[in-house]
Write a protein that holds these residues in place. Structure first.
Motif, mmCIF file in Angstrom:
data_model
loop_
_atom_site.group_PDB
_atom_site.id
_atom_site.type_symbol
_atom_site.label_atom_id
_atom_site.label_comp_id
_atom_site.label_asym_id
_atom_site.label_seq_id
_atom_site.Cartn_x
_atom_site.Cartn_y
_atom_site.Cartn_z
ATOM 1 N N MET A 1 0.824 -1.208 0.000
ATOM 2 C CA MET A 1 0.000 0.000 0.000
ATOM 3 C C MET A 1 0.858 1.258 0.000
ATOM 4 O O MET A 1 0.515 2.256 -0.641
ATOM 5 N N TYR A 2 1.978 1.204 0.721
ATOM 6 C CA TYR A 2 2.883 2.361 0.745
ATOM 7 C C TYR A 2 3.486 2.582 -0.646
ATOM 8 O O TYR A 2 3.565 3.724 -1.127
ATOM 9 N N LYS A 3 3.889 1.492 -1.290
ATOM 10 C CA LYS A 3 4.480 1.615 -2.630
ATOM 11 C C LYS A 3 3.461 2.125 -3.637
ATOM 12 O O LYS A 3 3.776 2.967 -4.488
ATOM 13 N N LEU A 4 2.227 1.660 -3.523
ATOM 14 C CA LEU A 4 1.175 2.146 -4.414
ATOM 15 C C LEU A 4 0.910 3.631 -4.183
ATOM 16 O O LEU A 4 0.700 4.396 -5.129
ATOM 17 N N LEU A 5 0.923 4.047 -2.909
ATOM 18 C CA LEU A 5 0.722 5.458 -2.578
ATOM 19 C C LEU A 5 1.810 6.316 -3.189
ATOM 20 O O LEU A 5 1.538 7.387 -3.758
ATOM 21 N N MET A 6 3.062 5.858 -3.115
ATOM 22 C CA MET A 6 4.175 6.611 -3.677
ATOM 23 C C MET A 6 4.069 6.708 -5.199
ATOM 24 O O MET A 6 4.304 7.768 -5.782
ATOM 25 N N VAL A 7 3.701 5.588 -5.834
ATOM 26 C CA VAL A 7 3.560 5.595 -7.289
ATOM 27 C C VAL A 7 2.463 6.566 -7.708
ATOM 28 O O VAL A 7 2.624 7.338 -8.667
ATOM 29 N N LEU A 8 1.348 6.555 -6.997
ATOM 30 C CA LEU A 8 0.246 7.463 -7.309
ATOM 31 C C LEU A 8 0.656 8.916 -7.087
ATOM 32 O O LEU A 8 0.308 9.802 -7.876
ATOM 33 N N LEU A 9 1.403 9.162 -6.010
ATOM 34 C CA LEU A 9 1.859 10.522 -5.725
ATOM 35 C C LEU A 9 2.809 11.000 -6.832
ATOM 36 O O LEU A 9 2.689 12.137 -7.303
ATOM 37 N N PHE A 10 3.723 10.136 -7.225
ATOM 38 C CA PHE A 10 4.657 10.491 -8.308
ATOM 39 C C PHE A 10 3.898 10.747 -9.606
ATOM 40 O O PHE A 10 4.211 11.690 -10.336
ATOM 41 N N TYR A 11 2.921 9.895 -9.891
ATOM 42 C CA TYR A 11 2.148 10.063 -11.117
ATOM 43 C C TYR A 11 1.383 11.379 -11.097
ATOM 44 O O TYR A 11 1.292 12.078 -12.114
ATOM 45 N N LEU A 12 0.851 11.736 -9.940
ATOM 46 C CA LEU A 12 0.089 12.974 -9.809
ATOM 47 C C LEU A 12 0.940 14.194 -10.103
ATOM 48 O O LEU A 12 0.553 15.064 -10.902
ATOM 49 N N PHE A 13 2.129 14.266 -9.481
ATOM 50 C CA PHE A 13 2.944 15.475 -9.583
ATOM 51 C C PHE A 13 3.906 15.486 -10.776
ATOM 52 O O PHE A 13 4.373 16.564 -11.158
ATOM 53 N N SER A 14 4.198 14.336 -11.357
ATOM 54 C CA SER A 14 5.136 14.319 -12.479
ATOM 55 C C SER A 14 4.466 14.083 -13.826
ATOM 56 O O SER A 14 5.067 14.370 -14.865
ATOM 57 N N VAL A 15 3.245 13.583 -13.831
ATOM 58 C CA VAL A 15 2.554 13.310 -15.093
ATOM 59 C C VAL A 15 1.222 14.052 -15.180
ATOM 60 O O VAL A 15 1.034 14.918 -16.049
ATOM 61 N N LEU A 16 0.298 13.718 -14.292
ATOM 62 C CA LEU A 16 -1.069 14.227 -14.392
ATOM 63 C C LEU A 16 -1.151 15.741 -14.245
ATOM 64 O O LEU A 16 -1.722 16.438 -15.101
ATOM 65 N N LEU A 17 -0.578 16.283 -13.168
ATOM 66 C CA LEU A 17 -0.686 17.714 -12.891
ATOM 67 C C LEU A 17 0.015 18.575 -13.947
ATOM 68 O O LEU A 17 -0.603 19.501 -14.489
ATOM 69 N N PRO A 18 1.286 18.303 -14.286
ATOM 70 C CA PRO A 18 1.927 19.144 -15.315
ATOM 71 C C PRO A 18 1.258 19.019 -16.680
ATOM 72 O O PRO A 18 1.119 20.011 -17.401
ATOM 73 N N THR A 19 0.818 17.798 -17.047
ATOM 74 C CA THR A 19 0.145 17.614 -18.333
ATOM 75 C C THR A 19 -1.142 18.428 -18.385
ATOM 76 O O THR A 19 -1.434 19.093 -19.391
ATOM 77 N N TYR A 20 -1.906 18.385 -17.305
ATOM 78 C CA TYR A 20 -3.172 19.118 -17.255
ATOM 79 C C TYR A 20 -2.943 20.627 -17.307
ATOM 80 O O TYR A 20 -3.599 21.344 -18.075
ATOM 81 N N LEU A 21 -1.993 21.121 -16.525
ATOM 82 C CA LEU A 21 -1.735 22.567 -16.477
ATOM 83 C C LEU A 21 -1.192 23.082 -17.810
ATOM 84 O O LEU A 21 -1.557 24.177 -18.246
#
Length: 205
Positions: free
Chosen positions: A42-62
């Motif tokens: 669960m910790y590893k999944l949380l980290m992957v999701l956090l990385f995806y949010l700030f390195s892929v999803l958020l910059p792509t959207y903005l």
């Protein structure tokens, strides 16, 4: 017909290997080969999701929102003079992700990935003021540099990974030239910047 297929394949390769995935790939690598593999799932999944949010999803959207606000198409956005704002957006998103990891007291092996991504973006943004460097090549170069550095630190044989990464780097470089986005010199320069940044930063930190 064959030319259309080659162009389509090049576009797919460019889309799949976007440099935004650099931190996510680095994190998955760490969870596979370092002591971090013993962390709870669960910790590893949380980290992957956090990385995806700030390195892929958020910059792509903005960046998408910004390009729509300016009324720019994708082709217009990749123009050298217009790439600076996307660079700034991605750097800020990476820094925000790094800051959050710091607040969460995550291991240095994890947070260093964002540091590598930030440094690569800053260097490419600086070069981009005079010359359109390939950020795609810099991204895959950064992953390669980190793998080499981690192989020294964690004492494992990186041969298989390096062969795979070199193959991907070749595909990325070829795709960018087929799409006429970069010259060979811009691709090689971007790759070397990423390679050096990934290796040196991981070794130092």
């Amino acid at each position: 017909m064959n030319e259309k297929k080659i162009i389509l394949a090049s576009r797919i390769i460019s889309m799949v290997t976007t440099p935004f995935y650099l931190p996510v790939l680095g994190l998955i690598f760490l969870f596979t080969f370092s002591y971090l593999s013993i962390f709870p799932t669960m910790y590893k999944l949380l980290m992957v999701l956090l990385f995806y949010l700030f390195s892929v999803l958020l910059p792509t959207y903005l960046i998408h929102v910004y390009s729509k606000y300016e009324g720019w198409t994708t082709k217009q956005l990749i123009n050298r003079e217009r790439r600076m704002v996307p660079y700034v957006i991605s750097i800020l998103c990476y820094f925000l992700g790094f800051y959050l990891l710091t607040l969460m007291n995550t291991p240095d092996f994890i947070s260093v990935i964002f540091v590598v991504a930030i440094i690569i973006q800053v260097l490419c943004a600086a070069v981009n003021r005079w010359w359109k460097i390939s950020i795609h090549s810099a991204g895959i170069g950064g992953v390669t540099g980190m793998v080499i550095a981690f192989s020294f630190i964690l004492s494992f044989d990186p041969t298989w990974w390096l062969c795979m990464l070199l193959l991907i780097a070749g595909l990325v470089g070829t795709a960018r030239m087929v799409l006429r986005q970069h010259s060979l010199a811009q691709i090689v320069c971007g790759y070397l910047i990423g390679l050096a940044s990934g290796f040196i930063i991981v070794m130092v930190i």
